[in-house]
Design an enzyme around this catalytic site. Structure first.
Site: not given
Length: 315
Positions: A113, A241, A271
């Site tokens: 990420c 993120h 995500n």
């Protein structure tokens, strides 16, 4: 060299949208349960005929067009991804081939990420060292490939997509548009976010990541601002993120970015791992939420447990 700058952004998401209601028909969950815990309402899911490099190439082509550059003008391609199936050719080589590039250096960056902000720093360093003049930096992940769709704790989180940036060397004597990176890791928490096994599956210790992110990350983000010679109050936007809305919103407040637009693309995209920061940043630019030259904090965190952030000037 006096540094580098982002000259254009682009993003791409698959056409298929998976809603919380759709997920409720697949696992024991509900729209209310998902939105109250992670804030996500929809996510885009790629088909079996849409590999990661295709997502990446679409976003890259848009960024190149926005920059007014052709593929043959790029001398380095960096692709941040953790969902590549094959070891070779790597994603960067596949993207270069899809775009018809004649011979750039090609390298993948797997920091999950935090991959895009690591890759962006690597591009900046390459240009400061004179090793490149125009770099294509892409964050692309197909999280649906590594998700257990019977596990309601993880399948509600993920989405697929890609974001890209064209990065060019700043002219001698001009201000750099990419600030110094603040990066590191917490090796003892390396198992907190995982993509492992055969077949590989995404898993995480959600509460551990939440506690670490909300308590430790604000200080790191403020240090990234200091390295750029700014305070959090100077920021026009914060692009973290997009892990979970319950992480993004408290983090933005604790950083102290009181005047900043806060990217909340996680609500619509879920995500998307390495894609999340460039995807959200590109959308802010496209929507006119930030203007050229505005200072924007980018900060990635997640697998390994790694983190990286820098202040950039909006293209």
């Amino acid at each position: 060299m006096s540094g580098s700058r982002i000259t254009a952004l682009g993003h791409y998401q698959p056409a298929r949208v998976l809603t919380n209601e759709d997920l409720a028909s697949m696992v024991d969950t509900s729209d209310a349960w998902i939105t109250s815990r992670v804030g996500i309402r929809t996510r885009h899911i790629a088909g079996s005929d849409e590999p990661v490099d295709e997502l990446a190439a679409h976003a890259a082509a848009k960024a190149l067009a926005a920059a007014g550059r052709t593929p043959d003008e790029i001398d380095l391609v960096l692709v941040a991804t953790s969902t590549a199936i094959d070891r070779s050719p790597n994603m960067a080589a596949r993207v270069a081939a899809r775009l018809g590039m004649p011979g750039p250096a090609v390298m993948d960056v797997n920091v999950v990420c935090a991959g895009f902000t690591h890759a962006l720093a690597t591009a900046d360093h390459a240009m400061r060292a004179g090793g490149a003049h125009r770099v294509l930096v892409v964050g692309a992940d197909k999280m649906s490939d590594v998700t257990d769709w019977t596990d309601r704790t993880t399948c509600v989180l993920v989405g697929d997509g890609a974001g890209a940036a064209v990065v060019e060397a700043a002219a001698p004597g001009t201000e750099s548009g990419i600030g110094p990176v603040l990066w590191g890791s917490v090796p003892e928490m390396g198992n907190a976010v995982r993509i492992e096994g055969t077949p590989p599956r995404f898993a995480q210790e959600g509460q551990s990541v939440y506690r670490w992110a909300t308590t430790r990350l604000p200080a790191f983000a403020r240090r990234a601002c200091e390295k750029a010679g700014l305070t959090p109050a100077d920021l026009a936007a914060v692009v973290l993120h997009q892990a979970n809305l319950r992480i993004v919103e408290p983090l933005a407040r604790r950083i102290g970015a009181v005047n900043a637009v806060v990217a909340r693309d996680v609500v619509d995209s879920g995500n998307t791992s390495a894609a999340s920061i460039p995807l959200a940043f590109s959308k802010l630019v496209e929507q006119g939420a930030v203007s050229a030259g505005d200072p924007v904090l980018l900060f990635g965190f997640g697998g390994n447990l790694s983190y990286a952030g820098q202040v950039v000037r909006c293209p």
